[in-house]
Design a protein around this motif. Structure first.
Motif, PDB file in Angstrom:
ATOM      1  N   VAL A   1       0.252  -1.367   0.008  1.00 30.64           N
ATOM      2  CA  VAL A   1      -0.114  -0.092  -0.225  1.00 30.64           C
ATOM      3  C   VAL A   1       1.420   1.397   0.119  1.00 30.64           C
ATOM      4  O   VAL A   1       0.379   2.123  -0.152  1.00 30.64           O
ATOM      5  CB  VAL A   1      -1.482   0.088   1.537  1.00 30.64           C
ATOM      6  CG1 VAL A   1      -1.710   0.968   1.096  1.00 30.64           C
ATOM      7  CG2 VAL A   1      -2.334  -1.245   1.510  1.00 30.64           C
ATOM      8  N   ALA A   2       2.419   1.484   0.493  1.00 30.00           N
ATOM      9  CA  ALA A   2       2.915   2.620   1.332  1.00 30.00           C
ATOM     10  C   ALA A   2       3.862   2.649  -0.059  1.00 30.00           C
ATOM     11  O   ALA A   2       4.014   3.589  -0.505  1.00 30.00           O
ATOM     12  CB  ALA A   2       4.143   2.699   2.108  1.00 30.00           C
ATOM     13  N   ILE A   3       3.946   1.837  -0.979  1.00 34.64           N
ATOM     14  CA  ILE A   3       4.984   1.821  -1.552  1.00 34.64           C
ATOM     15  C   ILE A   3       4.485   3.356  -3.090  1.00 34.64           C
ATOM     16  O   ILE A   3       4.953   3.969  -3.613  1.00 34.64           O
ATOM     17  CB  ILE A   3       5.787   0.923  -2.470  1.00 34.64           C
ATOM     18  CG1 ILE A   3       7.168   0.455  -1.327  1.00 34.64           C
ATOM     19  CG2 ILE A   3       6.702   1.325  -3.388  1.00 34.64           C
ATOM     20  CD1 ILE A   3       7.310  -0.878  -1.675  1.00 34.64           C
ATOM     21  N   PRO A   4       3.744   2.472  -3.532  1.00 33.20           N
ATOM     22  CA  PRO A   4       2.935   2.955  -4.502  1.00 33.20           C
ATOM     23  C   PRO A   4       2.520   4.622  -4.722  1.00 33.20           C
ATOM     24  O   PRO A   4       2.541   5.533  -4.935  1.00 33.20           O
ATOM     25  CB  PRO A   4       1.376   2.207  -4.448  1.00 33.20           C
ATOM     26  CG  PRO A   4       2.026   1.193  -4.487  1.00 33.20           C
ATOM     27  CD  PRO A   4       2.404   1.350  -3.215  1.00 33.20           C
ATOM     28  N   SER A   5       1.751   5.168  -2.771  1.00 37.60           N
ATOM     29  CA  SER A   5       1.270   5.667  -2.907  1.00 37.60           C
ATOM     30  C   SER A   5       2.714   7.081  -2.306  1.00 37.60           C
ATOM     31  O   SER A   5       3.080   8.265  -2.839  1.00 37.60           O
ATOM     32  CB  SER A   5       0.919   5.691  -1.137  1.00 37.60           C
ATOM     33  OG  SER A   5      -0.945   5.034  -1.300  1.00 37.60           O
ATOM     34  N   VAL A   6       3.853   6.518  -2.006  1.00 40.15           N
ATOM     35  CA  VAL A   6       4.561   7.257  -2.000  1.00 40.15           C
ATOM     36  C   VAL A   6       5.363   7.897  -3.184  1.00 40.15           C
ATOM     37  O   VAL A   6       5.380   8.881  -3.170  1.00 40.15           O
ATOM     38  CB  VAL A   6       5.823   6.929  -1.022  1.00 40.15           C
ATOM     39  CG1 VAL A   6       7.104   7.639  -1.467  1.00 40.15           C
ATOM     40  CG2 VAL A   6       5.796   6.221   0.778  1.00 40.15           C
ATOM     41  N   LEU A   7       5.208   6.931  -4.396  1.00 38.81           N
ATOM     42  CA  LEU A   7       5.966   7.575  -5.414  1.00 38.81           C
ATOM     43  C   LEU A   7       4.644   8.050  -6.198  1.00 38.81           C
ATOM     44  O   LEU A   7       5.779   8.983  -6.796  1.00 38.81           O
ATOM     45  CB  LEU A   7       6.105   6.404  -6.336  1.00 38.81           C
ATOM     46  CG  LEU A   7       7.002   5.182  -5.770  1.00 38.81           C
ATOM     47  CD1 LEU A   7       7.286   4.288  -6.637  1.00 38.81           C
ATOM     48  CD2 LEU A   7       8.502   6.073  -5.902  1.00 38.81           C
ATOM     49  N   ALA A   8       3.330   8.087  -5.683  1.00 40.35           N
ATOM     50  CA  ALA A   8       2.476   9.390  -6.367  1.00 40.35           C
ATOM     51  C   ALA A   8       3.195   9.811  -6.148  1.00 40.35           C
ATOM     52  O   ALA A   8       2.977  11.634  -6.637  1.00 40.35           O
ATOM     53  CB  ALA A   8       1.262   7.855  -6.515  1.00 40.35           C
ATOM     54  N   TYR A   9       2.698  10.504  -5.104  1.00 43.58           N
ATOM     55  CA  TYR A   9       2.910  11.379  -3.721  1.00 43.58           C
ATOM     56  C   TYR A   9       3.897  12.737  -4.330  1.00 43.58           C
ATOM     57  O   TYR A   9       3.525  13.657  -5.188  1.00 43.58           O
ATOM     58  CB  TYR A   9       2.933  11.552  -2.090  1.00 43.58           C
ATOM     59  CG  TYR A   9       3.145  12.779  -1.799  1.00 43.58           C
ATOM     60  CD1 TYR A   9       1.965  13.505  -1.503  1.00 43.58           C
ATOM     61  CD2 TYR A   9       4.172  13.225  -0.968  1.00 43.58           C
ATOM     62  CE1 TYR A   9       1.489  14.908  -0.472  1.00 43.58           C
ATOM     63  CE2 TYR A   9       4.258  14.304  -1.043  1.00 43.58           C
ATOM     64  CZ  TYR A   9       3.352  15.096  -0.023  1.00 43.58           C
ATOM     65  OH  TYR A   9       3.118  16.103   0.557  1.00 43.58           O
ATOM     66  N   ASN A  10       5.056  11.879  -4.021  1.00 44.69           N
ATOM     67  CA  ASN A  10       6.133  12.642  -4.781  1.00 44.69           C
ATOM     68  C   ASN A  10       6.061  13.418  -6.408  1.00 44.69           C
ATOM     69  O   ASN A  10       6.433  14.132  -7.123  1.00 44.69           O
ATOM     70  CB  ASN A  10       7.600  11.923  -4.579  1.00 44.69           C
ATOM     71  CG  ASN A  10       7.917  11.757  -3.432  1.00 44.69           C
ATOM     72  OD1 ASN A  10       7.533  12.489  -2.800  1.00 44.69           O
ATOM     73  ND2 ASN A  10       8.265  10.468  -2.498  1.00 44.69           N
ATOM     74  N   ALA A  11       5.494  12.163  -7.229  1.00 42.71           N
ATOM     75  CA  ALA A  11       5.630  12.452  -8.406  1.00 42.71           C
ATOM     76  C   ALA A  11       4.373  13.830  -9.098  1.00 42.71           C
ATOM     77  O   ALA A  11       4.551  15.189  -9.633  1.00 42.71           O
ATOM     78  CB  ALA A  11       4.496  11.416  -8.947  1.00 42.71           C
ATOM     79  N   PHE A  12       2.634  13.345  -7.678  1.00 44.69           N
ATOM     80  CA  PHE A  12       2.471  15.048  -7.548  1.00 44.69           C
ATOM     81  C   PHE A  12       3.302  15.882  -7.606  1.00 44.69           C
ATOM     82  O   PHE A  12       2.341  17.464  -7.936  1.00 44.69           O
ATOM     83  CB  PHE A  12       0.717  14.461  -7.257  1.00 44.69           C
ATOM     84  CG  PHE A  12      -0.207  13.226  -7.516  1.00 44.69           C
ATOM     85  CD1 PHE A  12      -0.162  13.093  -8.811  1.00 44.69           C
ATOM     86  CD2 PHE A  12      -0.820  12.437  -7.445  1.00 44.69           C
ATOM     87  CE1 PHE A  12      -0.661  12.531  -9.669  1.00 44.69           C
ATOM     88  CE2 PHE A  12      -1.278  11.585  -7.832  1.00 44.69           C
ATOM     89  CZ  PHE A  12      -1.185  11.013  -9.173  1.00 44.69           C
ATOM     90  N   ILE A  13       3.914  16.004  -6.363  1.00 42.68           N
ATOM     91  CA  ILE A  13       4.277  17.322  -5.768  1.00 42.68           C
ATOM     92  C   ILE A  13       5.263  18.238  -6.868  1.00 42.68           C
ATOM     93  O   ILE A  13       5.021  19.211  -6.705  1.00 42.68           O
ATOM     94  CB  ILE A  13       4.875  16.453  -4.453  1.00 42.68           C
ATOM     95  CG1 ILE A  13       3.818  16.746  -3.387  1.00 42.68           C
ATOM     96  CG2 ILE A  13       5.999  18.142  -4.244  1.00 42.68           C
ATOM     97  CD1 ILE A  13       3.448  17.933  -2.947  1.00 42.68           C
ATOM     98  N   ARG A  14       6.096  17.204  -7.846  1.00 42.77           N
ATOM     99  CA  ARG A  14       6.695  17.676  -8.486  1.00 42.77           C
ATOM    100  C   ARG A  14       6.171  18.490  -9.222  1.00 42.77           C
ATOM    101  O   ARG A  14       6.301  19.561  -9.637  1.00 42.77           O
ATOM    102  CB  ARG A  14       7.700  16.328  -8.824  1.00 42.77           C
ATOM    103  CG  ARG A  14       8.359  17.347 -10.126  1.00 42.77           C
ATOM    104  CD  ARG A  14      10.046  16.004 -10.405  1.00 42.77           C
ATOM    105  NE  ARG A  14      10.512  16.953 -11.506  1.00 42.77           N
ATOM    106  CZ  ARG A  14      10.149  16.850 -12.891  1.00 42.77           C
ATOM    107  NH1 ARG A  14       9.049  17.038 -13.864  1.00 42.77           N
ATOM    108  NH2 ARG A  14      10.773  17.632 -13.980  1.00 42.77           N
TER     109      ARG A  14
END
Length: 256
Positions: free
Chosen positions: A187-200
């Motif tokens: 659950v955590a790994i896709p969320s972290v990757l997506a969050y960083n991508a959205f922030i950028r």
């Protein structure tokens, strides 16, 4: 030994606490994936509409033609919406009462405040849902770890009651309890990757929008766009100072 291994055996023997943890992780996964997919689609559509509008905007030769064309432009992206807000401010200044009020309060301040409000609204919109994605990315591993600890605790109790501490008796229950850790990481790994991508993406998007607001401010206050060389030359000969020594930076400074 094979009968005591596997996800199905783990789910069959899981207690209420473990089931609650599994349901919570599943809910976080579904919610985060829903936001990831929907926000990715919306961002792609918004980027495509913005590129089409900006190309059309900068290819328009004169300011008057741009004003006429803006009446038929759909506000399907924030850049078009911001441009309409800027020209609405300029049109409102044509009315005697509003113009006098604007001059008293400062035309630059009115336009800057309007553009700043439009940028702030877009910043609020694009941040929607990021809190949940960040929560899933940061909390899911700990939730899974709690489920693992709880599962190992019960597995050790059952091993102690049976009185058999051999490897084949320990490996199965402990391995099944570790499934919770794997679920938390899944659950955590896709969320972290997506969050960083959205922030950028949001940071680049807002920088581009802020630069466009800067250009809009200059266009509206100076009164020309890409052409009208006679007016520009006359203005420069009468006043060599920049048209906007302080006003053009105010829009950008508000977003930093």
């Amino acid at each position: 030994m094979d009968n005591h291994l596997g996800l199905s055996h783990f789910l069959h023997h899981i207690d209420h606490v473990g089931m609650s943890v599994a349901i919570l992780l599943l809910s976080l996964s579904l919610a985060s994936w829903y936001l990831i997919i929907t926000k990715s689609i919306r961002n792609a559509i918004a980027t495509r509409h913005a590129n089409i509008f900006l190309e059309r905007f900068w290819n328009t030769g004169s300011l008057q033609a741009l004003k006429i064309e803006m009446k038929d432009v759909s506000s399907d992206n924030v850049f078009a919406h911001l441009a309409k807000l800027a020209f609405e401010v300029e049109n409102s200044l044509q009315k005697p009462g509003l113009r006098a009020h604007a001059i008293t309060g400062g035309v630059d301040e009115l336009l800057t405040r309007t553009l700043r409000n439009g940028i702030d609204q877009e910043a609020t919109r694009i941040e929607n849902g990021l809190t949940l994605i960040a929560t899933a990315g940061s909390a899911a591993p700990y939730i899974g770890l709690f489920g693992t600890v709880w599962g190992i605790y019960h597995a050790l109790i059952q091993i102690g009651l049976s009185g058999q501490g051999t490897l084949d008796k320990v490996a199965g229950p402990v391995g099944e309890a570790l499934i919770m850790t794997a679920l938390g990481l899944a659950v955590a790994i896709p969320s972290v990757l997506a969050y960083n991508a959205f922030i950028r993406r949001n940071r680049l998007w807002m920088a581009k929008l802020d630069a466009f607001a800067h250009d809009l401010y200059t266009i509206v206050t100076v009164g020309n766009k890409t052409g009208d060389d006679t007016r520009i030359a006359a203005a420069e000969s009468q006043n060599p100072q920049p048209k906007n020594p302080a006003g053009t930076s105010s829009v950008l400074e508000g977003g930093r």
